[in-house]
Design a protein around this motif. Structure first.
Motif, PDB file in Angstrom:
ATOM      1  N   UNK A 262      14.826   9.683  67.387  1.00 47.44           N
ATOM      2  CA  UNK A 262      14.718   8.394  66.706  1.00 47.44           C
ATOM      3  C   UNK A 262      14.640   8.563  65.192  1.00 47.44           C
ATOM      4  N   UNK A 285      10.059   8.469  58.881  1.00 39.71           N
ATOM      5  CA  UNK A 285      10.627   7.757  60.033  1.00 39.71           C
ATOM      6  C   UNK A 285      11.648   6.765  59.499  1.00 39.71           C
ATOM      7  N   UNK A 739      -8.531   3.194  81.883  1.00 45.19           N
ATOM      8  CA  UNK A 739      -7.491   3.857  82.668  1.00 45.19           C
ATOM      9  C   UNK A 739      -7.747   3.665  84.158  1.00 45.19           C
TER      10      UNK A 739
ATOM     11  N   UNK B   2       9.876  14.015  69.248  1.00 46.86           N
ATOM     12  CA  UNK B   2       9.264  12.874  68.588  1.00 46.86           C
ATOM     13  C   UNK B   2      10.030  11.627  68.965  1.00 46.86           C
ATOM     14  N   UNK B   3       9.306  10.607  69.282  1.00 49.08           N
ATOM     15  CA  UNK B   3       9.948   9.327  69.588  1.00 49.08           C
ATOM     16  C   UNK B   3       8.930   8.219  69.339  1.00 49.08           C
ATOM     17  N   UNK B   4       9.348   7.023  69.618  1.00 44.25           N
ATOM     18  CA  UNK B   4       8.424   5.906  69.390  1.00 44.25           C
ATOM     19  C   UNK B   4       8.215   5.141  70.695  1.00 44.25           C
ATOM     20  N   UNK B  12       6.440  -1.199  67.819  1.00 41.16           N
ATOM     21  CA  UNK B  12       6.946   0.181  67.867  1.00 41.16           C
ATOM     22  C   UNK B  12       6.136   1.075  66.951  1.00 41.16           C
ATOM     23  N   UNK B  14       4.789   5.429  66.265  1.00 43.94           N
ATOM     24  CA  UNK B  14       5.079   6.840  66.552  1.00 43.94           C
ATOM     25  C   UNK B  14       4.290   7.339  67.754  1.00 43.94           C
ATOM     26  N   UNK B  16       2.791   9.956  68.190  1.00 41.06           N
ATOM     27  CA  UNK B  16       1.546  10.645  67.836  1.00 41.06           C
ATOM     28  C   UNK B  16       0.321   9.766  68.089  1.00 41.06           C
ATOM     29  N   UNK B  19      -1.762   8.419  73.755  1.00 40.08           N
ATOM     30  CA  UNK B  19      -1.966   9.493  74.740  1.00 40.08           C
ATOM     31  C   UNK B  19      -1.290   9.081  76.027  1.00 40.08           C
ATOM     32  N   UNK B  21      -0.625   8.714  79.964  1.00 41.41           N
ATOM     33  CA  UNK B  21      -1.433   8.470  81.161  1.00 41.41           C
ATOM     34  C   UNK B  21      -0.708   8.791  82.441  1.00 41.41           C
ATOM     35  N   UNK B  56       2.448   5.294  81.929  1.00 39.51           N
ATOM     36  CA  UNK B  56       1.298   4.667  81.281  1.00 39.51           C
ATOM     37  C   UNK B  56       1.029   5.374  79.959  1.00 39.51           C
ATOM     38  N   UNK B  58      -1.566   5.093  76.334  1.00 42.87           N
ATOM     39  CA  UNK B  58      -2.777   4.512  75.749  1.00 42.87           C
ATOM     40  C   UNK B  58      -2.661   4.578  74.235  1.00 42.87           C
ATOM     41  N   UNK B  66      -4.093   0.169  77.271  1.00 38.76           N
ATOM     42  CA  UNK B  66      -3.251   0.892  78.235  1.00 38.76           C
ATOM     43  C   UNK B  66      -2.083   0.003  78.574  1.00 38.76           C
ATOM     44  N   UNK B  77      13.637   8.304  75.194  1.00 39.11           N
ATOM     45  CA  UNK B  77      13.597   6.949  74.642  1.00 39.11           C
ATOM     46  C   UNK B  77      13.173   5.931  75.696  1.00 39.11           C
TER      47      UNK B  77
END
Lengths: 994, 87
Positions: A262, A285, A739, B2-4, B12, B14, B16, B19, B21, B56, B58, B66, B77
């Protein structure tokens, strides 16, 4: 052809230098002194280390990896490891791209002493003994000799040596930056700048990254007249417009290390004198990316093409034009494109005697204007010729040119041999962006055959050479990128840009020369300079069956060095296709490995800020001599004296009263109609049994039945609960609750109060006395029994949540107040207890106190192999409840009766055995059957107690445990201990109920 | 890598910030009569498809929600639209 004249210098340039022309970036008025091999050398502001050394007459910069051949300046962009040097104690710094600073200490690498007279240079003639892959094939047997070979080879072959005394960049001058942009542009040449300007017209945020300190790409050093002005002026005009554009951020000195998913563009900026950092890692980005990375010379493979004095056209040209360094006195060119012919003309005008120009292209393919210019200067042009070998032992003294289709050779005396096989695009950025690249038989380069979404290519890397075409392609790419980023349909501007670009000259035909004429065996014709990979080695690889570039790369090491795909990639593929007899278009590049430019490891490690939290009572504890240690995100008081056994702190809690800052304890409120359901789900006990005014102790397990967290829960109202977690779990609790209830759609709110509320713990037989002095509420044992929880008023009306708990095994009260009242409460309690001798205790004392009591700490006495039942806490588990679908219950059910599990046991070390330490092994003969979690000598008990996790059969009460630890290899100490229940101090709990 | 990801609250962002699930594997199984094997199958067994899957995530460094999203592990993607209806 008209070349604009360099303005005459007011005074004669320093030795080794040319008169500075209009494109010169070196300022002769600012000398910078540095040392090379201990000798003083003078350079000037704007020099790179390599240009300053070259100007000072240094020709041999280092020795090659395998054959220890002398190596010189080859490119000006760090495309090979030839000029890797140790600068100020940091090895493998690229002298070609490192800006010169005053006082630098520069040393050569992989040499004994001076690179001109390296001892291991004797190896060179023995290349027959070192065929491709010799390292793998020769030294693996006999196996016992491997260390000898390995150490010997390591000494002889290699690049830099790490100076462990040097503080490698932990200078606090490393920064990070995270950006967003609609359009990111890679490359600040004419195409990149045009793209940025076009994109900026739509008002979008544009970031442009250029690895050099200035904009302009290859136009920046070209003085040829074009449409009435010199090319560099054309680039300067573009740069001025770009700098004036408000929504364009220009980053110079900023190599791109890759383009990722991306369109995340990553790279780093090398700090200049004005920057607050040495190097800054950044990530941008971007919605769209325009790649206009430009071209580099494709190296020409011929015999002795690595001799100092052989260099790429761009290197010789830039030495002269950018750094005003004389690249040589007498030059011969063996090139294959018009730009290099222009370089020959230009160098001749600068006073380098160009004795001949071989052009691998046949007659008639050259730019007639340049042919005329060469003719006018009396420089012989030899179309269809190429160099066959360079001569001279330590540096180029002469060379031999031959026609490519065979025939007699011609010798030329020269001290500079400019050689290339034309231009090749810098494909790295496109490759990391996952563009598909294919060989183009028109340009004879790799061209993008398929670009990923939002990525556009422009400029000379697409084969364009006419400056107008380059700018046009940049403009078109910029318009398209802006359209895509703004979600607009292709607008009129873009259509115009496309029409304009189409009307301009297209990609120029390239040259498919694989190697110089008369290559012969090619034993000294280097395909890869970093790893000393020769043409002969490529043939050997192919003969062994490693006949595709990716395999040859592994076997012969081609392109594994710092130069990567840049020097080797295209030549290796073309030569391999040739050797296999395949058509040239089957040549495929080897995988490009990031980072495309090397940031220093210190930069990747980051600024190294110690980001931590302090409790509201940090200063108060520090005033009492607290020694702070990191615990999770917190700095916590671990000791209050030099005595790491904390005897005085422990004694004071056992006999008097101590005070502990337990603010990092997790504190939560959960409320709402489904709050109880959520508690029932994540806690292992029956949470319906919580009562107002009473603490209920319980625990959370994960799906494997491992103990995750423990704490107390109090019902505070209807569907309203307050609970505590261990400090370490405070950050993850909300995530955990949500969760495990994510499918249920339950209506509850969970609020993390950890940082909002401070917590103080007073513990010891005199705790009640102290507490009663600060509150009017009744805290007698009858009114406020063990496990009670109630709000009380302390001091001048501060409401505190008071929990009577006994983690340390004594009468103890935990007071939770808003963080801002923590200091007030601390002062209040310290004052109230002053005459009793109240004193703070730290985490280590708490650790010992609770261990004496047999209270476990998760992670100390539990681990990933043991479940709740294994550590003797199965009593908490509500076995009958299946309706709540408790997290961990099925696993507990499955493991409960399983034989062979580890169990937690207490033990008492037998008298006269000394003191084992945490982590000692529990052994049964030669077999390890467990380990000691915690063990301490207790003053209160008078003996050494401990807790251990041991295999099933050894956990019986009264069993003898044999503990063993190894202080030094082979030197073991053993202790015998007796297993007892892990409740050592006050097993009936009378003290905490008193 | 890396993606979003599209947070339902923040939009949208990053990867990073999030987390993971795990794959969507349905609600927790009923524990009455649940055999150990069935439990461990639900807990541990995963198919690794090379096609869009429901996951999932978070928003740990953001709003703390969540959420479910459909993502193709082949390209990393998110897949627009489809997938949400299959629950």
């Amino acid at each position: 052809m008209a070349m604009s004249e360099a303005p005459s210098a007011e005074r004669s340039p320093p030795p080794g230098r040319l008169p500075p022309g209009p494109t010169c970036r070196v300022d002769f008025s600012r000398p910078l002194d540095f040392t090379f091999l201990g000798r003083g050398v003078r350079g000037f502001a704007g020099d790179t280390v390599a240009s300053a050394l070259y100007a000072a007459g240094v020709r041999t910069f280092g020795r090659s990896l395998k054959y220890h051949r002398p190596r010189g300046l080859y490119s000006m962009e760090g495309e090979s490891s030839n000029t890797f040097m140790a600068i100020d104690g940091v090895p493998n710094e690229c002298a070609e791209t490192t800006r010169l600073r005053a006082g630098m200490s520069v040393r050569a690498q992989n040499v004994r002493g001076d690179p001109r007279t390296d001892f291991f240079g004797l190896i060179d003639p023995f290349d027959r003994l070192m065929p491709a892959g010799f390292y793998y094939r020769l030294f693996h047997r006999p196996y016992g000799l491997w260390p000898l070979f390995q150490n010997g080879l390591r000494r002889m072959a290699g690049t830099g040596v790490l100076d462990t005394q040097h503080d490698h960049g932990r200078d606090g001058l490393r920064a990070e930056r995270y950006m967003n942009a609609e359009v990111a542009i890679v490359g600040g040449g004419a195409a990149g700048m045009s793209a940025a300007l076009a994109a900026a017209e739509s008002g979008l945020r544009v970031c442009l990254f250029e690895r050099r300190p200035w904009l302009g790409g290859h136009l920046a050093w070209r003085v040829r007249d074009f449409e009435g002005e010199p090319l560099h002026a054309r680039a300067e005009a573009l740069a001025r417009r770009l700098r004036a554009a408000e929504n364009v951020k220009v980053f110079t000195n900023s190599p791109v290390t890759g383009v990722w998913g991306e369109n995340l563009v990553t790279g780093f900026t090398i700090g200049t004198e004005d920057d607050p950092f040495r190097e800054c890692h950044w990530e941008c980005r971007a919605a769209t990316v325009v790649v206009a990375a430009g071209c580099m010379d494709r190296p020409l493979v011929f015999n002795h093409n690595d001799r100092p004095g052989v260099m790429q056209a761009g290197a010789a040209w830039r030495l002269a034009r950018t750094c005003a360094v004389r690249p040589g006195w007498a030059a011969v060119f063996s090139v294959a494109d018009d730009q290099s012919l222009e370089a020959a003309v230009d160098l001749s005008d600068l006073g380098v005697e160009v004795r001949g120009v071989a052009d691998a292209r046949e007659a008639g393919r050259q730019d007639p204007e340049l042919v005329a210019a060469l003719e006018k200067r009396g420089i012989p042009l030899l179309p269809g010729w190429a160099v066959s070998r360079a001569m001279g032992r330590r540096r180029v003294r002469a060379c031999e040119l031959r026609p490519l289709d065979g025939g007699g050779s011609s010798h030329f005396q020269c001290d500079l041999l400019v050689a290339n096989g034309g231009m090749q695009p810098r494909i790295g950025v496109l490759a990391t962006a996952k563009a598909r690249l294919a060989y183009c038989t028109h340009t004879h380069t790799y061209q993008p055959a398929e670009l990923p979404p939002g990525v556009f290519a422009a400029g000379s890397m697409t084969g364009l050479r006419d400056p107008r075409s380059i700018e046009g392609s940049g403009r078109l790419a910029g318009c398209r990128a802006a359209d895509l980023a703004s979600g607009a349909a292709s607008d009129r501007r873009t259509d115009t840009a496309r029409r304009d670009a189409d009307a301009l000259p297209g990609p120029v035909a390239g040259c498919d020369i694989r190697h110089g004429s008369g290559i012969g065996r090619g034993a000294k014709a280097f395909v890869d300079l970093d790893e000393d990979g020769t043409y002969k080695n490529v043939k050997e690889s192919a003969a062994q069956g490693f006949d595709v570039p990716e395999l040859a790369k592994r076997f012969g090491g081609f392109g594994l060095g710092p130069g990567q795909y840049r020097v080797t990639g295209q030549n290796l593929a073309m030569i391999m296709a040739d050797l296999r007899g395949d058509p040239i278009e089957t040549a495929t590049p080897t995988t490009v490995r990031p980072p495309l430019a090397p940031p220093s490891l210190a930069t990747l490690a980051g600024p190294g800020h110690d980001v931590h939290k302090r409790t509201p009572l940090h200063a108060e504890q520090a005033a009492h001599g607290a020694v702070f240690r990191r615990a999770g995100p917190w700095q916590r008081a671990r000791y209050f004296s030099d005595d790491v056994t904390c005897r005085a702190e422990i004694r004071n809690v056992r006999n008097n009263v101590g005070i502990l800052d337990s603010s990092p304890l997790g504190k939560f409120r959960i409320f709402g109609p489904d709050a109880l359901n959520a508690l029932q789900r994540v806690y292992i006990s029956d949470m319906r049994k919580t009562r107002p005014g009473r603490c209920k102790y319980s625990a959370m397990c994960n799906d494997m039945g491992h103990l995750l967290d423990d704490g107390v829960i109090v019902e505070e109202g209807e569907d309203d609960y307050y609970f505590t977690t261990s400090s370490g779990r405070a950050g993850a609790t909300v995530e955990w609750f949500r969760f495990h209830t994510r499918h249920d759609g339950w209506d509850y709110n969970l609020v993390n109060l950890t940082d909002v509320l401070g917590s103080l713990n007073i513990a010891g037989p005199n705790a009640r006395k102290v507490l009663q002095r600060v509150t009017t509420d009744d805290v007698t044992n009858e009114a406020f029994p063990y496990m009670a929880c109630r709000p009380i008023t302390v001091g001048d009306g501060v409401r505190a949540r008071c929990l009577r708990l006994g983690f340390v095994g004594e009468l103890s009260y935990e007071l939770h107040v808003p963080s801002s009242y923590s200091r007030y409460l601390w002062d209040l309690l310290m004052e109230a207890g002053a005459d009793l001798g109240i004193r703070p205790f730290g985490l280590e004392a708490q650790y010992c106190l609770r261990a004496e009591k047999g209270h476990i700490i998760i992670g100390a006495e539990s681990e990933a192999r043991v479940t709740l039942t294994d550590i003797g806490m199965g009593w908490m588990w509500d076995r009958k409840d299946t309706a709540s679908k408790k997290v961990g219950a099925p696993a507990l059910r499955a493991c409960e009766k399983q034989p062979g599990r580890m169990k937690l046991v207490g033990f008492r070390v037998d008298e006269g055995q000394g003191s084992p330490r945490d982590g000692a092994l529990v052994v049964d003969g030669a077999e390890i059957v467990g380990y000691v979690c915690t063990t301490r000598r207790s003053e209160a008990l008078g003996w050494q107690y401990g807790m251990a996790l041991v295999c099933d059969g050894h956990a019986a009460k009264g069993a003898t445990l044999s503990l063993q630890e190894e202080h030094k290899p082979g030197k073991r100490a053993t202790f015998s201990a007796t297993a007892i229940p892990p409740h050592f101090y006050d097993p009936r709990g009378t003290r905490l109920r008193a | 890598m890396t993606f979003r990801l599209t947070c339902p609250v923040c939009g949208k962002r990053d990867v990073y910030e999030f987390t993971f699930g795990g794959q969507e594997r349905g609600p927790r199984p009923e524990q009455e009569e649940l055999s150990a094997e069935d439990h461990f199958r639900w807990m541990q067994f995963r198919m690794i498809p090379c096609e869009p899957q429901e996951e999932w995530w978070y928003h740990a460094q953001g709003c703390g929600v969540w959420f479910r999203t459909t993502r193709d592990p082949g390209t990393n993607l998110e897949v627009e639209g489809d997938g949400d209806g299959d629950e």
